[in-house]
Design a protein around this motif. Structure first.
Motif, PDB file in Angstrom:
ATOM      1  N   ALA A 190       0.902  -1.218  -0.012  1.00 30.66           N
ATOM      2  CA  ALA A 190      -0.061  -0.128  -0.077  1.00 30.66           C
ATOM      3  C   ALA A 190       0.936   1.251   0.099  1.00 30.66           C
ATOM      4  O   ALA A 190       2.059   1.303   0.489  1.00 30.66           O
ATOM      5  CB  ALA A 190      -0.949   0.009   1.113  1.00 30.66           C
ATOM      6  N   ARG A 191       0.154   2.239  -0.578  1.00 31.28           N
ATOM      7  CA  ARG A 191       1.003   3.708  -0.525  1.00 31.28           C
ATOM      8  C   ARG A 191       0.601   4.244   0.904  1.00 31.28           C
ATOM      9  O   ARG A 191      -0.361   3.883   1.393  1.00 31.28           O
ATOM     10  CB  ARG A 191       0.464   4.609  -1.558  1.00 31.28           C
ATOM     11  CG  ARG A 191       0.958   5.948  -1.383  1.00 31.28           C
ATOM     12  CD  ARG A 191       0.685   6.853  -2.601  1.00 31.28           C
ATOM     13  NE  ARG A 191       1.277   6.431  -3.885  1.00 31.28           N
ATOM     14  CZ  ARG A 191       1.181   7.166  -5.122  1.00 31.28           C
ATOM     15  NH1 ARG A 191       0.453   8.153  -5.070  1.00 31.28           N
ATOM     16  NH2 ARG A 191       1.828   6.422  -6.140  1.00 31.28           N
ATOM     17  N   PHE A 192       1.490   4.861   1.613  1.00 27.47           N
ATOM     18  CA  PHE A 192       1.639   5.311   2.900  1.00 27.47           C
ATOM     19  C   PHE A 192       1.951   6.594   3.034  1.00 27.47           C
ATOM     20  O   PHE A 192       2.833   7.130   2.572  1.00 27.47           O
ATOM     21  CB  PHE A 192       2.649   4.541   3.773  1.00 27.47           C
ATOM     22  CG  PHE A 192       2.719   4.549   5.168  1.00 27.47           C
ATOM     23  CD1 PHE A 192       1.909   3.874   6.000  1.00 27.47           C
ATOM     24  CD2 PHE A 192       3.687   5.509   5.690  1.00 27.47           C
ATOM     25  CE1 PHE A 192       1.996   4.272   7.315  1.00 27.47           C
ATOM     26  CE2 PHE A 192       3.705   6.079   7.114  1.00 27.47           C
ATOM     27  CZ  PHE A 192       2.825   5.122   7.824  1.00 27.47           C
ATOM     28  N   LEU A 193       0.932   7.438   3.770  1.00 30.23           N
ATOM     29  CA  LEU A 193       0.978   8.754   4.020  1.00 30.23           C
ATOM     30  C   LEU A 193       1.093   8.736   5.728  1.00 30.23           C
ATOM     31  O   LEU A 193       0.216   8.362   6.262  1.00 30.23           O
ATOM     32  CB  LEU A 193      -0.132   9.806   3.722  1.00 30.23           C
ATOM     33  CG  LEU A 193       0.001  11.042   3.850  1.00 30.23           C
ATOM     34  CD1 LEU A 193      -0.477  11.974   2.584  1.00 30.23           C
ATOM     35  CD2 LEU A 193      -0.561  11.412   4.979  1.00 30.23           C
ATOM     36  N   ILE A 194       2.041   9.409   6.031  1.00 30.86           N
ATOM     37  CA  ILE A 194       2.092   9.818   7.568  1.00 30.86           C
ATOM     38  C   ILE A 194       1.937  11.154   7.700  1.00 30.86           C
ATOM     39  O   ILE A 194       2.536  12.198   7.005  1.00 30.86           O
ATOM     40  CB  ILE A 194       3.708   9.354   7.846  1.00 30.86           C
ATOM     41  CG1 ILE A 194       3.957   9.669   9.441  1.00 30.86           C
ATOM     42  CG2 ILE A 194       4.830   9.985   7.253  1.00 30.86           C
ATOM     43  CD1 ILE A 194       5.031   9.115  10.125  1.00 30.86           C
ATOM     44  N   SER A 195       1.380  11.679   8.600  1.00 31.66           N
ATOM     45  CA  SER A 195       0.971  12.774   9.390  1.00 31.66           C
ATOM     46  C   SER A 195       1.867  13.143  10.249  1.00 31.66           C
ATOM     47  O   SER A 195       1.957  13.043  11.360  1.00 31.66           O
ATOM     48  CB  SER A 195      -0.430  12.898   9.894  1.00 31.66           C
ATOM     49  OG  SER A 195      -0.545  12.155  10.842  1.00 31.66           O
ATOM     50  N   SER A 196       2.994  13.950  10.023  1.00 31.65           N
ATOM     51  CA  SER A 196       4.118  14.471  10.616  1.00 31.65           C
ATOM     52  C   SER A 196       3.511  15.822  11.194  1.00 31.65           C
ATOM     53  O   SER A 196       2.326  16.308  10.950  1.00 31.65           O
ATOM     54  CB  SER A 196       5.510  14.612  10.031  1.00 31.65           C
ATOM     55  OG  SER A 196       6.296  14.950  10.906  1.00 31.65           O
ATOM     56  N   THR A 197       4.652  16.808  11.643  1.00 28.89           N
ATOM     57  CA  THR A 197       3.976  17.862  12.384  1.00 28.89           C
ATOM     58  C   THR A 197       5.048  18.878  12.068  1.00 28.89           C
ATOM     59  O   THR A 197       6.360  18.742  11.989  1.00 28.89           O
ATOM     60  CB  THR A 197       3.870  17.739  13.752  1.00 28.89           C
ATOM     61  OG1 THR A 197       3.623  18.860  14.492  1.00 28.89           O
ATOM     62  CG2 THR A 197       4.872  16.955  14.435  1.00 28.89           C
ATOM     63  N   SER A 198       4.573  20.149  12.430  1.00 32.03           N
ATOM     64  CA  SER A 198       5.814  21.259  12.285  1.00 32.03           C
ATOM     65  C   SER A 198       6.505  21.244  13.485  1.00 32.03           C
ATOM     66  O   SER A 198       7.511  22.101  13.578  1.00 32.03           O
ATOM     67  CB  SER A 198       4.754  22.482  12.507  1.00 32.03           C
ATOM     68  OG  SER A 198       4.018  22.798  13.408  1.00 32.03           O
ATOM     69  N   GLU A 199       6.065  20.607  14.523  1.00 25.37           N
ATOM     70  CA  GLU A 199       6.893  20.432  15.830  1.00 25.37           C
ATOM     71  C   GLU A 199       8.195  19.660  15.392  1.00 25.37           C
ATOM     72  O   GLU A 199       9.080  19.796  16.486  1.00 25.37           O
ATOM     73  CB  GLU A 199       6.206  19.580  16.920  1.00 25.37           C
ATOM     74  CG  GLU A 199       4.734  20.295  17.265  1.00 25.37           C
ATOM     75  CD  GLU A 199       5.157  21.482  17.957  1.00 25.37           C
ATOM     76  OE1 GLU A 199       6.083  21.725  18.508  1.00 25.37           O
ATOM     77  OE2 GLU A 199       4.184  22.705  17.742  1.00 25.37           O
ATOM     78  N   VAL A 200       8.359  19.014  14.387  1.00 29.43           N
ATOM     79  CA  VAL A 200       9.787  18.716  14.153  1.00 29.43           C
ATOM     80  C   VAL A 200      10.752  19.625  13.704  1.00 29.43           C
ATOM     81  O   VAL A 200      12.091  19.417  14.013  1.00 29.43           O
ATOM     82  CB  VAL A 200       9.982  17.977  12.788  1.00 29.43           C
ATOM     83  CG1 VAL A 200       8.728  16.437  12.913  1.00 29.43           C
ATOM     84  CG2 VAL A 200       9.376  18.660  11.613  1.00 29.43           C
TER      85      VAL A 200
END
Length: 418
Positions: A203-213
């Motif tokens: 499957a294609r995978f999208l991760i919701s990261s954050t501006s907190e990085v």
């Protein structure tokens, strides 16, 4: 003596006869088995020859080119991992009818952002599976989809593996507010399990990261090339460093296992269905103003944030998933507000007489936050369209209904500012 010799001789001749008869039967049986195996071998060779002819290109193979063309034919015939050798297909624009129905998993799909994303995917005609442990998500956000044959809801915590057959995975499951992520950090293990699922089913995978990085950034505005300034042992590090590690895992699976990944760095987002009293500044201000409580501003109120309406974020996530670029991409609204300016907008929207109360600042609180979205504009054709003064009243209506029940808007309906 003569009698014994004759008897012994007759016994030997009898045994020799039986041995001869047994040997003949054995030779006959072995010949039958051998013939049977030869027949099966010939049939197998015939089938293999037919199949070989089917996969070879039409026309004769020249002797000098035999090795090259034979290797190409064998490569065409062998099964391959879809994620490694997936053919590039022209993707149908978002919302266009006639596209192939996708089977999509949304982790954290009962939450604030996830439920709005589910609404869009269902509206587009996809088959959607939501996995949520309801730590911060609410069933009420998805009640309007129950009974739809294209919708499934599974109570499950992503820190435990799960096996589902899907085409795409939107991995949104993770507490996003300080109140919740300090109590239940799930970034790394949950992401690892979902990447494992993506690897197993292709499957294609999208991760919701954050501006907190980006931590407390030394670069302003923040572009995707900035590596950040994060305290690895601070009170927020379970979230900040957890998301950084999640991005690392995603890229390692992409490079090492050929998984198609997409990385979205989400900046402050607001809108209907946000959790009440979750420690995030917009929901805090709105709930406090509606309850006639003072608006609590931490520090001197000069810290800046940028706020995007949830429908803009959902559009960006879908464009990222359907596009051909890994990322990371900043998804946020470049409009920058100080905390005092935000409090004033909330006052104008809800109660001009609302009081503002200052409190000591929290540890490791970033001083500035503003996304550089040039990359998203160029490669995704995306930029936010809803201003804070347009989107905030829609959120206020939702909060008022949930607190007091005096609004026509319901939490079950998707609210758009377009």
């Amino acid at each position: 003596m003569r009698y014994e010799v004759i008897e012994s001789t007759e016994r030997g001749e009898s045994e020799n006869g039986r041995r001869s008869e047994w040997g003949g039967r054995r030779r006959k049986r072995m010949g039958y088995v051998f013939g049977e195996r030869v027949a099966f071998l010939l049939v197998g060779m015939g089938i293999a020859s037919v199949m070989f002819q089917m996969v070879l290109p039409s026309g004769s193979v020249a002797v000098g080119e035999e090795e090259t063309e034979l290797g190409a034919a064998m490569a065409m015939a062998m099964p391959t991992r879809r994620v490694l050798l997936e053919e590039r297909k022209s993707r149908v624009p978002l919302g266009v009818k006639g596209r192939k129905q996708m089977r999509i998993l949304v982790t954290g799909g009962a939450g604030f952002v996830g439920s709005h994303l589910v609404d869009r995917l269902m509206e587009r005609g996809d088959s959607v599976i939501v996995v949520d442990n309801f730590f911060t998500g609410r069933k009420e956000n998805l009640l309007h989809h129950l009974g739809n044959p294209n919708f499934e809801l599974i109570r499950h915590d992503v820190v435990e593996p799960i096996l589902l057959e899907v085409d795409q995975i939107y991995h949104l499951a993770c507490p996003a507010s300080p109140v919740h992520y300090k109590f239940n950090p799930t970034n790394v293990v949950g992401t690892l399990n979902m990447l494992g699922l993506a690897k197993r089913v292709g499957a294609r995978f999208l991760i919701s990261s954050t501006s907190e990085v980006y931590g407390d950034p030394l670069q302003h505005p923040q572009a995707e090339t900035y590596w950040g300034n994060v305290n690895p042992i601070g009170v927020r590090s379970c979230y900040d460093e957890g998301k950084r590690t999640a991005e690392t895992l995603a890229m390692d699976y992409h490079r090492g296992a050929g998984i198609e990944v997409r990385i979205a760095r989400i900046f402050n987002t607001y809108g209907p269905r946000m959790c009440l009293d979750d420690g995030r500044v917009v929901s805090n201000f709105v709930a406090q103003a509606l309850r006639k409580d003072p608006l609590t501003v931490y520090g001197d109120g000069k810290q800046t944030r940028s706020f995007q309406y949830v429908s803009d974020l959902v559009e960006g996530l879908m464009r990222l998933m359907e596009g051909d670029h890994v990322g990371p991409f900043n998804l946020g609204n470049p409009g920058e507000f100080t905390m005092l300016e935000l409090a004033q907008v909330v006052q104008e929207t809800i109660d001009p007489n609302a009081k503002i109360e200052f409190r000591p600042n929290t540890e490791d609180d970033p001083h500035k936050r503003k996304p550089d979205i040039s990359k998203a504009k160029e490669l995704l054709g995306w930029q936010p369209s809803v201003s804070l003064r347009e989107g905030l009243p829609l959120m206020v209506s939702d909060f008022r209904q949930r607190l007091f029940g005096d609004s026509k808007l319901t939490a079950g309906k998707s609210v758009s500012a377009s």
